[in-house]
Write a protein that holds these residues in place. Sequence first.
Motif, PDB file in Angstrom:
ATOM      1  N   ALA A  74       4.546  -8.028   6.299  1.00 17.03           N
ATOM      2  CA  ALA A  74       4.852  -7.315   5.068  1.00 17.03           C
ATOM      3  C   ALA A  74       5.409  -5.926   5.326  1.00 17.03           C
ATOM      4  O   ALA A  74       6.096  -5.377   4.487  1.00 17.03           O
ATOM      5  N   GLY A  75       5.118  -5.359   6.492  1.00 15.04           N
ATOM      6  CA  GLY A  75       5.633  -4.029   6.775  1.00 15.04           C
ATOM      7  C   GLY A  75       4.768  -3.295   7.772  1.00 15.04           C
ATOM      8  O   GLY A  75       4.024  -3.903   8.543  1.00 15.04           O
ATOM      9  N   GLY A  76       4.863  -1.985   7.746  1.00 17.08           N
ATOM     10  CA  GLY A  76       4.089  -1.178   8.674  1.00 17.08           C
ATOM     11  C   GLY A  76       4.398   0.288   8.525  1.00 17.08           C
ATOM     12  O   GLY A  76       5.104   0.711   7.611  1.00 17.08           O
ATOM     13  N   GLY A  77       3.851   1.072   9.444  1.00 11.79           N
ATOM     14  CA  GLY A  77       4.070   2.511   9.434  1.00 11.79           C
ATOM     15  C   GLY A  77       3.361   3.140  10.619  1.00 11.79           C
ATOM     16  O   GLY A  77       2.727   2.453  11.424  1.00 11.79           O
ATOM     17  N   ILE A  78       3.478   4.472  10.711  1.00 14.81           N
ATOM     18  CA  ILE A  78       2.891   5.214  11.829  1.00 14.81           C
ATOM     19  C   ILE A  78       2.014   6.325  11.277  1.00 14.81           C
ATOM     20  O   ILE A  78       2.371   7.001  10.310  1.00 14.81           O
ATOM     21  N   LEU A  79       0.858   6.521  11.909  1.00 11.11           N
ATOM     22  CA  LEU A  79      -0.015   7.653  11.634  1.00 11.11           C
ATOM     23  C   LEU A  79      -0.030   8.550  12.862  1.00 11.11           C
ATOM     24  O   LEU A  79      -0.088   8.057  13.989  1.00 11.11           O
ATOM     25  N   PHE A 112       0.192   2.977  15.460  1.00 14.67           N
ATOM     26  CA  PHE A 112       1.197   2.113  14.862  1.00 14.67           C
ATOM     27  C   PHE A 112       0.467   1.019  14.091  1.00 14.67           C
ATOM     28  O   PHE A 112      -0.370   0.305  14.656  1.00 14.67           O
ATOM     29  N   VAL A 113       0.783   0.888  12.820  1.00 17.52           N
ATOM     30  CA  VAL A 113       0.092  -0.055  11.952  1.00 17.52           C
ATOM     31  C   VAL A 113       1.047  -1.173  11.541  1.00 17.52           C
ATOM     32  O   VAL A 113       2.169  -0.911  11.089  1.00 17.52           O
ATOM     33  N   SER A 114       0.615  -2.405  11.703  1.00 16.64           N
ATOM     34  CA  SER A 114       1.359  -3.576  11.254  1.00 16.64           C
ATOM     35  C   SER A 114       0.617  -4.200  10.083  1.00 16.64           C
ATOM     36  O   SER A 114      -0.611  -4.328  10.123  1.00 16.64           O
ATOM     37  N   ILE A 115       1.344  -4.557   9.046  1.00 14.43           N
ATOM     38  CA  ILE A 115       0.735  -5.116   7.836  1.00 14.43           C
ATOM     39  C   ILE A 115       1.300  -6.508   7.617  1.00 14.43           C
ATOM     40  O   ILE A 115       2.512  -6.677   7.462  1.00 14.43           O
ATOM     41  N   GLN A 116       0.432  -7.509   7.637  1.00  9.59           N
ATOM     42  CA  GLN A 116       0.852  -8.886   7.447  1.00  9.59           C
ATOM     43  C   GLN A 116       0.350  -9.411   6.114  1.00  9.59           C
ATOM     44  O   GLN A 116      -0.804  -9.194   5.747  1.00  9.59           O
ATOM     45  N   GLY A 117       1.239 -10.102   5.421  1.00 10.99           N
ATOM     46  CA  GLY A 117       0.853 -10.791   4.207  1.00 10.99           C
ATOM     47  C   GLY A 117       0.826 -12.286   4.453  1.00 10.99           C
ATOM     48  O   GLY A 117       1.142 -12.759   5.550  1.00 10.99           O
ATOM     49  N   GLU A 118       0.460 -13.037   3.445  1.00 10.80           N
ATOM     50  CA  GLU A 118       0.392 -14.485   3.597  1.00 10.80           C
ATOM     51  C   GLU A 118       1.756 -15.094   3.893  1.00 10.80           C
ATOM     52  O   GLU A 118       1.856 -16.162   4.484  1.00 10.80           O
TER      53      GLU A 118
END
Length: 248
Positions: free
Chosen positions: A173-178, A163-169
Amino acid sequence: MKSSITALAAHNNAIWCDAVCRAHDRPGEFHEALWLTRLGTPRFYPDAVTTTGVEAASAQLEAIADLIALDRRREWFVKDSFHCLRLESFGFKPLFDAEWIAMSGARPDVRHHEPGDRSTIVTDEAELSAWERSWVGEDAKAAAIRPPRVFMPRLLADNDIVFVSIQGEDGRAGGGILNRGADVVGLSNLFGSHMDRVWRSLIAVAGEMFPGLPLVGYEHGDDLAAAKLAGFETIGPLRIWRLPATAR
């Protein structure tokens, strides 16, 4: 080439669906032509996923007929991975069509994310709960009527699932799953306000976590357009079918 990687994408997706169901103590069954579960699935997940094409349609139709006969008081969903089944005679109706996507050759240079973006891996139950709330788009009001969880904490113990979490300033910002399986890596459940950044980040993390493996998934509409811009190509159609519940 496309037909073989499409089969791998379908098999990968079946493996992912089985993992989600097993985390809910609803294990599925892998058969020669499809995966299925007789125990019900979490929301958004199908009861059957075909893993071979029209050459196995007869066996698939027989298995689906037996499956839905178990309980007609609830709805059923089938992922027709090669868009080749005619399920209307069983009472199914198309829910939506989509395209399998793949990135199996040279990948675009995604080493440099947007300034301030940071990708992190979800590692504990609290982080997974927060990730799922963001994926759902839950606000404070909706939290009072929160639906059942889809992604259970035991998924975090599987080294093939990330599970990937993506943070922006400006915040998350979002995320997704691999998910790694069938010699490919599936990308799914992408979300965020800047999908171009999300796709680039997921591609980068996949390259770091599972180097050398082709990337696959499926999308439709605007999400398909975003995937193409990120460097994916379409490799074949699929259809999601829905069978409504009968009156009790």
